[in-house]
Design a protein around this motif. Structure first.
Motif, PDB file in Angstrom:
ATOM      1  N   GLY A   8      24.411 -52.569  -4.031  1.00 41.97           N
ATOM      2  CA  GLY A   8      25.168 -53.787  -3.745  1.00 41.97           C
ATOM      3  C   GLY A   8      24.380 -55.051  -4.044  1.00 41.97           C
ATOM      4  N   VAL A   9      23.043 -54.971  -3.891  1.00 43.47           N
ATOM      5  CA  VAL A   9      22.196 -56.133  -4.145  1.00 43.47           C
ATOM      6  C   VAL A   9      22.287 -56.573  -5.601  1.00 43.47           C
ATOM      7  N   THR A  10      22.360 -55.604  -6.515  1.00 46.97           N
ATOM      8  CA  THR A  10      22.322 -55.938  -7.944  1.00 46.97           C
ATOM      9  C   THR A  10      23.687 -55.906  -8.626  1.00 46.97           C
ATOM     10  N   LEU A  11      24.677 -55.285  -7.994  1.00 46.99           N
ATOM     11  CA  LEU A  11      25.967 -55.126  -8.660  1.00 46.99           C
ATOM     12  C   LEU A  11      26.613 -56.467  -9.006  1.00 46.99           C
ATOM     13  N   GLY A  12      26.629 -57.398  -8.033  1.00 51.90           N
ATOM     14  CA  GLY A  12      27.283 -58.683  -8.276  1.00 51.90           C
ATOM     15  C   GLY A  12      26.672 -59.413  -9.459  1.00 51.90           C
ATOM     16  N   LYS A  13      25.336 -59.465  -9.508  1.00 51.86           N
ATOM     17  CA  LYS A  13      24.664 -60.158 -10.601  1.00 51.86           C
ATOM     18  C   LYS A  13      24.914 -59.449 -11.922  1.00 51.86           C
ATOM     19  N   GLY A  14      24.869 -58.119 -11.905  1.00 47.75           N
ATOM     20  CA  GLY A  14      25.092 -57.361 -13.126  1.00 47.75           C
ATOM     21  C   GLY A  14      26.491 -57.550 -13.675  1.00 47.75           C
ATOM     22  N   LEU A  15      27.490 -57.532 -12.797  1.00 43.70           N
ATOM     23  CA  LEU A  15      28.875 -57.742 -13.238  1.00 43.70           C
ATOM     24  C   LEU A  15      29.060 -59.147 -13.812  1.00 43.70           C
ATOM     25  N   GLU A  16      28.389 -60.114 -13.190  1.00 44.66           N
ATOM     26  CA  GLU A  16      28.473 -61.494 -13.684  1.00 44.66           C
ATOM     27  C   GLU A  16      27.922 -61.587 -15.108  1.00 44.66           C
ATOM     28  N   ILE A  17      26.767 -60.936 -15.359  1.00 46.86           N
ATOM     29  CA  ILE A  17      26.166 -60.942 -16.699  1.00 46.86           C
ATOM     30  C   ILE A  17      27.070 -60.225 -17.696  1.00 46.86           C
ATOM     31  N   LEU A  18      27.674 -59.115 -17.273  1.00 41.48           N
ATOM     32  CA  LEU A  18      28.559 -58.365 -18.162  1.00 41.48           C
ATOM     33  C   LEU A  18      29.795 -59.188 -18.512  1.00 41.48           C
ATOM     34  N   LYS A  56      19.947 -53.001 -21.287  1.00 45.78           N
ATOM     35  CA  LYS A  56      19.325 -53.988 -20.402  1.00 45.78           C
ATOM     36  C   LYS A  56      20.006 -53.971 -19.032  1.00 45.78           C
ATOM     37  N   LEU A  57      21.332 -53.868 -19.042  1.00 46.62           N
ATOM     38  CA  LEU A  57      22.049 -53.783 -17.763  1.00 46.62           C
ATOM     39  C   LEU A  57      21.632 -52.537 -16.992  1.00 46.62           C
ATOM     40  N   TYR A  58      21.493 -51.448 -17.712  1.00 48.07           N
ATOM     41  CA  TYR A  58      21.080 -50.191 -17.074  1.00 48.07           C
ATOM     42  C   TYR A  58      19.658 -50.307 -16.531  1.00 48.07           C
ATOM     43  N   ASP A  59      18.762 -50.812 -17.370  1.00 46.64           N
ATOM     44  CA  ASP A  59      17.344 -50.818 -17.037  1.00 46.64           C
ATOM     45  C   ASP A  59      17.011 -51.824 -15.945  1.00 46.64           C
ATOM     46  N   THR A  60      17.679 -52.981 -15.995  1.00 47.72           N
ATOM     47  CA  THR A  60      17.361 -54.063 -15.060  1.00 47.72           C
ATOM     48  C   THR A  60      18.185 -53.985 -13.780  1.00 47.72           C
ATOM     49  N   LEU A 111      25.970 -46.174 -17.719  1.00 47.42           N
ATOM     50  CA  LEU A 111      26.781 -46.488 -18.891  1.00 47.42           C
ATOM     51  C   LEU A 111      28.271 -46.370 -18.600  1.00 47.42           C
ATOM     52  N   ASP A 112      28.659 -45.402 -17.757  1.00 44.44           N
ATOM     53  CA  ASP A 112      30.094 -45.225 -17.508  1.00 44.44           C
ATOM     54  C   ASP A 112      30.696 -46.424 -16.778  1.00 44.44           C
ATOM     55  N   ILE A 113      29.899 -47.128 -15.961  1.00 44.49           N
ATOM     56  CA  ILE A 113      30.427 -48.337 -15.303  1.00 44.49           C
ATOM     57  C   ILE A 113      30.642 -49.429 -16.346  1.00 44.49           C
ATOM     58  N   CYS A 125      18.061 -46.721 -27.206  1.00 43.64           N
ATOM     59  CA  CYS A 125      17.186 -47.429 -26.271  1.00 43.64           C
ATOM     60  C   CYS A 125      16.753 -46.525 -25.109  1.00 43.64           C
ATOM     61  N   MET A 126      17.589 -45.543 -24.792  1.00 42.89           N
ATOM     62  CA  MET A 126      17.301 -44.643 -23.680  1.00 42.89           C
ATOM     63  C   MET A 126      16.375 -43.498 -24.068  1.00 42.89           C
ATOM     64  N   LYS A 127      16.039 -43.410 -25.348  1.00 40.61           N
ATOM     65  CA  LYS A 127      15.336 -42.217 -25.837  1.00 40.61           C
ATOM     66  C   LYS A 127      14.041 -41.948 -25.071  1.00 40.61           C
ATOM     67  N   GLN A 128      13.300 -42.990 -24.838  1.00 41.89           N
ATOM     68  CA  GLN A 128      12.022 -42.797 -24.155  1.00 41.89           C
ATOM     69  C   GLN A 128      12.223 -42.261 -22.737  1.00 41.89           C
ATOM     70  N   GLN A 129      13.199 -42.849 -22.021  1.00 45.05           N
ATOM     71  CA  GLN A 129      13.481 -42.371 -20.666  1.00 45.05           C
ATOM     72  C   GLN A 129      13.965 -40.931 -20.678  1.00 45.05           C
ATOM     73  N   LYS A 130      14.765 -40.584 -21.701  1.00 50.02           N
ATOM     74  CA  LYS A 130      15.276 -39.220 -21.787  1.00 50.02           C
ATOM     75  C   LYS A 130      14.143 -38.235 -22.041  1.00 50.02           C
ATOM     76  N   GLU A 131      13.199 -38.638 -22.874  1.00 53.23           N
ATOM     77  CA  GLU A 131      12.066 -37.758 -23.147  1.00 53.23           C
ATOM     78  C   GLU A 131      11.263 -37.523 -21.874  1.00 53.23           C
ATOM     79  N   ARG A 132      11.120 -38.574 -21.095  1.00 51.24           N
ATOM     80  CA  ARG A 132      10.383 -38.429 -19.845  1.00 51.24           C
ATOM     81  C   ARG A 132      11.112 -37.486 -18.893  1.00 51.24           C
ATOM     82  N   ALA A 133      12.434 -37.644 -18.818  1.00 50.34           N
ATOM     83  CA  ALA A 133      13.220 -36.776 -17.942  1.00 50.34           C
ATOM     84  C   ALA A 133      13.169 -35.331 -18.426  1.00 50.34           C
TER      85      ALA A 133
END
Length: 880
Positions: free
Chosen positions: A363-373, A395-399, A404-406, A426-434
C-alpha cells in the motif's frame, strides 16, 4: 441443493464404499518432484507409485486434492476473475487404480456417481474417447448405454495423456454435460469444435496402459492403471445450476463478505464483479499457500504469493478498498473451508498477520506507482503511442514492486499494450539469480541411481533404533557408475544394499550414519547412507582390504560417537520447535532442518527476527527441558491416532498408516523416523549460535549441543578474554569499556567535522592571505595542519567560489607522515595547463604521483619535507 462440501463428502464416501483408500490431500508444495512449482493435479502425490518407485499399502485411492495453477503450462492468472472457470486455487476430486481395475470399472463408477449419486440427467451427458480407443468406445455403450451420437472420437491434443517424453501414458476419456443451447457460441458450436461452455467437461478418466520408451515407440504396461480428475468447483456449479464457478456456495460467502467490506453489490457491474472474483480467488490461494509454509517473497513460490496478494489488493482499490482488507477476506476463507481442511484453522492468526503486513508494505508504494503509470499512459496518449516500454515496466517492477500482470491490467483496460519481451530482457539478471536459487524440493538422485535401485524391488530392514551393530547379508553391490557388480575389491568405491542394516539412511533432515562393514573376505568403510525409499537403505562404501561379494554375511558397525552426537542434535530440534512455539506462538512450523553430528540447523516460519530477549527465552526453555532429564519415548501407532493425540507432523512429509511418534512428555510430540536420545539429559547443553533470515517469512536457528556447545562456549569465552586484554577491561566491564571508546570515537568524529567546516568556511577566508599574482595568473598555495583529503576538497571548493580565475594548491600532512595534495585550475587557464599536468610534476617533490580531471587533480606522497619544494615548483610552472 447440494453444497460443495456435500459433493466432496459424497465423492469420497462413494469411492470408499467401492474399496478405495481415502488419502489426504498432499501439500501445495510437491515433495520429491523438482519439476513442479506447485501441486497442480490429483495424481502428483502418486507419481512415484505410477512409476513403480514407491509402494503404498493399497491399490485403489481417492482424494480431494488441493491444487494451484499460476505458472508454466497451467498459467491461469491473467484470466482469473474475468472468466467463469479460471482459478488459481481449486480442488481436484480423483480416484486412482494402481494396477487394479481398469477401463470398465472406471467408467462404471464415474457414470454411477454422476447419474445416481448426483442425479445428473443421463440425456445431457456425453463422452469423448481417443480416436483409436475402441475398448472405451464400446464400454460407454455397454456400461452407460450411451448412443453412438453422444460418443466422440478425438485426437492426441484432447484425448491422450502422458507424464512426459517417456514413461506411463495412455488414452483418456472425458465426460461432458450439455448446459443448454443458451450457452452455445453459435452455429459451429460442438464437441471438439469450440471451447465454449455449452458442452462442459466435468470429469477426465486417464487410462494408463502404455510405457513411452522413446518418441514414437510405446509398449503395453504390465499393470495398467487409472488416474481421474474432476474439479470440485466445476461439478458443484453444474449441480447447483449456475453457469459460473464463482456463483457456487464455496465462493459466494467470500464474495459477499468482500462486497460488504467495499460497500458494493455483486452482479451490479462488470468491473466490480471482476474485482470481487479476483479477491475471492486470491484470498483462497493465499490461505492455503501460507498454511503450507509459503510466505510473500521475491523468488520462487514466495513471489507467486506476493503477486496474488498484490493483484488482489490492486483490484480492491478499484472498488474503493483503500485499507488492508485481504487479511479479513482470508479469515472468511478459514470460516468457509476450515472444517474440510483443519490445517488452515490452527494458523489463522499468523496467516492474517502475514497478509496484513504484505498489504501494508504494498500500500505504501501502490499509490505512487499507479500515479507514475498513469502519467506514462497520458504521455503515450499525447504522442500517439500505444505500447508501454519494457524498460519503463521493469522500472515500475524494480522500484515499486509492481508485478507485470498489474501493469498489464491497468494498461489493457485503457487500450494500451506492454512490451513484455523488453520487460523480460530487463528481468534476465533477476531470473538467472532466481534460477540459481531454485532447488526444487531439494532431493538428490545422483545419475538416477535411486530410481534404478528402487526398480529392483529390493528391501532392507532398518534395525538401528535399538542397536548400532548387526549381522546381515550383502543383497546388492553397485560400482561408482551405479552398474551392478559381482564384487568390489580393495581400493574401489561403490554402493551396497544389505538385507538388514543398523545404518540410518539420510532422510527427514537427519544425516546418514557412517561406520564399517566386514565380511570373511574383506572390510570397507561405510562413508554415507541414503534412503531412496521408505524400506530401502543405500550404503556408499570404500573397500579397505580384500573384497566384498554379493550374498556374503557381513558385520555392520555404526560409528557410535557420531550417532550419539547426531541424536543429541535431533532430540534438541524437537525441544527447540516446542520452545519456539511457546515463546513466539503456535504459527511456528518447521520449514526445514539439518541434523548432523556437528551441529543442528532449524528453519521455521516467523515474520520478524528474534529479539535478544526471545533468543534467551528459547535457549532457556530448551536447557530447562534438558535439565529435567525427561524420558524420550518412541512408539508406533496409526497416523490418525497420533494426530488425535496432538503429535506434530512435518507438513508435506509422507507418512504411512502406521507412524513412529517421538515424545518428550509434557514438552514435545512429533511424528519422526529419526534416531534420538533415550532421555533429554543426555543432550548435556544447548547453545544458539546464530539466528538469521533465509527467505521471506522463514527464519533459521543454528545451534550446538553437548560437547559441541561446551567447545563453542569456551571459544566465545576465549574471544571475550582476548577483547578484555586488548582493551584493558576488567571482567564484567567490557561493555562499559566499549561504550566509553565509542563515545570517544563519536567525539573525535564530531571534532573532525567541525575542523572540516572551519576549513571550508571561516578558515577558508584566512587562506586567501596566501593568494599571490604570478604574472597575470593568481596562485594560492597553502599547507593546512590536521586536514584529511575530504577536508582539503571542501576547502578547495570554498576557495574556487571566491577565486573565479587562478590556480589553487592545498597540502596536508597526516600523523603518519603521508602527504595529501590537491590542485584546482579554473577553466579559462586550461589552454596553458591542466590540473593533472601540474600535479604530475609537483607531486614528484613529495615522493608521489596523482591525476584527475582538467579542473581538479589529487596526489599522495610520503615525503612531508618536500611540500615547500612542491609549492616552489608550482610557482615556476605557473610563471611560464
Amino acid at each position: 441443493m447440494l453444497t460443495a462440501s456435500d459433493i466432496r463428502r459424497m465423492f469420497l464416501e462413494f469411492f470408499a464404499a467401492n474399496g478405495h483408500f481415502v488419502e489426504k490431500s498432499s501439500p501445495l508444495v510437491p515433495q520429491g518432484d523438482p519439476s513442479l512449482l506447485f501441486t497442480n493435479a490429483g495424481m502428483v502425490q502418486f507419481k512415484k507409485v505410477f512409476l513403480g518407485q514407491e509402494q503404498r499399502p493399497y491399490k485403489r485411492a481417492a482424494t480431494s486434492q488441493k491444487c494451484l495453477r499460476v505458472g508454466g503450462k497451467h498459467n491461469d492468472l491473467e484470466n482469473v476473475g474475468r472468466t467463469a472457470r479460471h482459478h488459481t486455487f481449486f480442488e481436484m476430486l480423483g480416484n486412482f487404480s494402481f494396477g487394479d481395475y481398469f477401463k470398465e470399472e472406471a467408467i462404471r463408477m464415474a457414470w454411477e456417481f454422476l447419474t445416481v449419486r448426483l442425479n445428473l440427467p443421463k440425456d445431457r451427458l456425453y463422452a469423448t474417447v481417443y480416436r483409436d480407443d475402441d475398448d472405451a468406445h464400446a464400454l460407454w455403450k455397454k456400461v452407460a448405454g450411451l448412443p453412438e451420437e453422444r460418443i466422440y472420437r478425438l485426437g492426441d491434443k484432447d484425448n491422450f495423456w502422458s507424464m512426459g517424453d517417456t514413461g506411463p501414458c495412455g488414452p483418456c476419456s472425458e465426460i461432458l454435460v450439455d448446459q443448454g443451447e443458451e450457452m452455445s457460441c453459435g452455429p459451429d458450436c460442438g464437441i471438439g469444435k469450440c471451447d465454449c461452455d455449452r458442452y462442459l467437461e466435468v470429469w477426465n478418466l486417464v487410462f494408463m496402459q502404455y510405457d513411452q520408451i522413446a518418441p514414437g515407440s510405446r509398449v503395453p504396461l504390465p499393470r495398467p492403471s487409472i488416474d481421474t480428475g474432476m474439479g470440485l468447483e466445476r461439478i458443484t456449479a453444474v449441480c447447483q445450476g449456475v453457469h459460473s464457478n464463482f456463483d457456487i456456495d464455496l465462493f459466494q460467502e467470500i464474495i459477499s463478505h468482500a462486497a460488504g467490506l467495499a460497500g458494493v453489490a455483486y452482479h451490479a457491474g462488470h468491473d466490480a464483479d471482476t474485482a470481487l472474483r479476483v479477491i475471492a480467488d486470491h484470498s483462497r490461494a493465499a490461505v492455503f499457500l501460507i498454511a503450507d509454509g509459503i510466505l510473500p517473497g521475491n523468488e520462487g513460490r514466495g513471489y507467486v504469493l506476493r503477486r496474488l496478494i498484490r493483484r488482489a489488493f490492486r483490484f480492491g482499490r478499484l472498488i474503493g478498498l483503500t485499507d488492508p482488507f485481504l487479511c479479513r477476506t482470508t479469515g472468511k476463507v478459514v470460516d468457509v473451508m476450515g472444517q474440510a481442511f483443519p490445517e488452515i484453522v490452527s494458523g489463522r492468526d499468523f496467516m492474517v498477520r502475514a497478509v496484513r503486513e504484505e498489504e501494508e508494505r504494498f500500500g505504501v508504494t501502490l499509490g505512487k506507482g499507479l500515479e507514475i503509470l498513469e502519467e506514462e499512459i497520458a504521455r503515450l496518449g499525447a504522442s500517439g503511442g500505444k505500447t508501454i516500454g519494457g524498460e519503463f515496466a521493469f522500472k515500475l517492477y524494480d522500484t515499486y514492486g509492481f508485478p507485470l500482470d498489474i501493469i498489464d491490467d491497468v494498461a489493457g483496460k485503457q487500450g494500451y499494450a506492454v512490451d513484455e519481451p523488453g520487460f523480460r530482457a530487463c528481468m534476465k539478471q533477476q531470473k538467472e539469480r532466481a534460477k540459481k536459487a531454485w532447488k526444487g524440493s531439494g532431493e538428490i538422485d545422483p545419475a538416477g541411481l535411486f530410481a534404478r535401485v528402487l526398480e529392483t524391488g529390493l528391501r532392507s530392514k532398518f534395525v538401528g533404533y535399538d542397536a548400532t551393530s548387526a549381522q546381515s547379508r550383502v543383497a546388492l553391490l553397485l560400482g561408482e557408475d551405479a552398474a551392478p557388480r559381482d564384487r568390489l575389491v580393495q581400493g574401489e568405491g561403490g554402493y551396497a544394499v544389505f538385507e538388514s542394516t543398523p545404518f540410518y539412511g539420510e532422510s527427514g533432515g537427519q544425516a546418514g550414519d557412517s561406520g564399517s562393514a566386514e565380511t570373511m573376505t574383506g572390510n570397507a568403510d561405510v562413508l554415507a547412507t541414503s534412503k531412496p525409499g521408505p524400506e530401502l537403505t543405500l550404503h556408499r562404501l570404500f573397500v579397505n582390504e580384500g573384497e566384498l561379494l554379493p550374498g556374503q554375511e557381513v558385520i555392520l558397525e555404526v560409528d557410535r560417537e557420531t550417532r550419539a552426537a547426531t541424536a543429541r542434535n535431533h532430540t534438541c530440534t524437537h525441544l527447540l520447535q516446542a520452545a519456539l512455539r511457546r515463546v513466539l506462538g503456535e504459527h511456528v512450523k518447521q520449514s526445514g532442518s539439518l541434523v548432523g553430528p556437528g551441529r543442528l540447523r532449524f528453519d521455521f516460519t516467523h515474520i520478524a527476527a528474534l529479539s535478544p530477549g526471545e533468543i534467551k527465552d528459547v535457549e532457556e526453555e530448551v536447557n530447562r527441558a534438558i535439565l529435567d532429564d525427561s524420558p524420550v519415548i518412541a512408539k508406533t501407532m496409526s497416523q490418525d491416532q497420533a494426530i488425535a493425540q496432538g503429535a506434530m507432523a512435518l507438513f508435506g512429509e509422507k507418512y504411512g498408516d502406521t507412524v513412529r511418534v517421538v515424545e518428550v512428555p509434557g514438552v514435545s510430540m512429533e511424528l519422526c523416523g529419526g534416531t534420538h536420545l533415550t532421555a533429554t539429559g543426555q543432550a548435556g547443553s544447548f547453545l544458539i549460535e546464530a539466528e538469521t533470515g533465509v527467505a521471506a517469512g522463514v527464519r533459521r536457528i543454528e545451534a550446538a549441543t553437548g560437547f559441541n556447545a561446551i567447545r563453542r562456549a569456551q571459544e566465545q569465552r576465549g574471544e571475550l578474554r582476548e577483547a578484555q586484554d586488548m582493551l584493558k577491561a576488567a571482567p564484567g566491564g567490557l561493555a562499559e569499556k566499549i561504550a566509553g571508546l565509542l563515545t570517544q570515537i563519536k567525539a573525535a568524529a564530531k571534532e573532525q567535522d567541525a575542523l572540516r567546516a572551519k576549513l571550508a568556511s571561516g578558515g577558508g577566508k584566512s587562506l586567501l592571505d596566501n593568494l599571490a599574482d604570478i604574472g597575470a595568473t593568481k596562485l594560492l598555495a597553502a599547507h593546512i595542519d590536521g586536514a584529511d583529503a575530504k577536508a582539503l576538497r571542501e576547502a578547495v571548493d570554498d576557495l574556487r567560489s571566491k577565486i573565479p580565475s587562478g590556480v589553487i594548491c592545498l597540502a596536508a600532512t597526516a600523523a603518519d607522515g603521508k602527504v595529501s595534495l590537491i590542485i584546482a585550475v579554473s577553466k579559462d587557464l586550461h589552454a596553458r595547463f591542466t590540473a593533472p599536468a601540474l600535479i604530475k610534476d609537483v607531486a614528484a617533490r613529495i615522493g608521489g604521483s596523482g591525476g584527475g580531471r582538467p579542473d581538479l587533480a589529487q596526489a599522495g606522497g610520503d615525503n612531508p619535507d618536500g611540500v615547500g619544494a612542491a609549492f616552489a615548483r608550482l610557482r615556476e610552472l605557473v610563471s611560464k
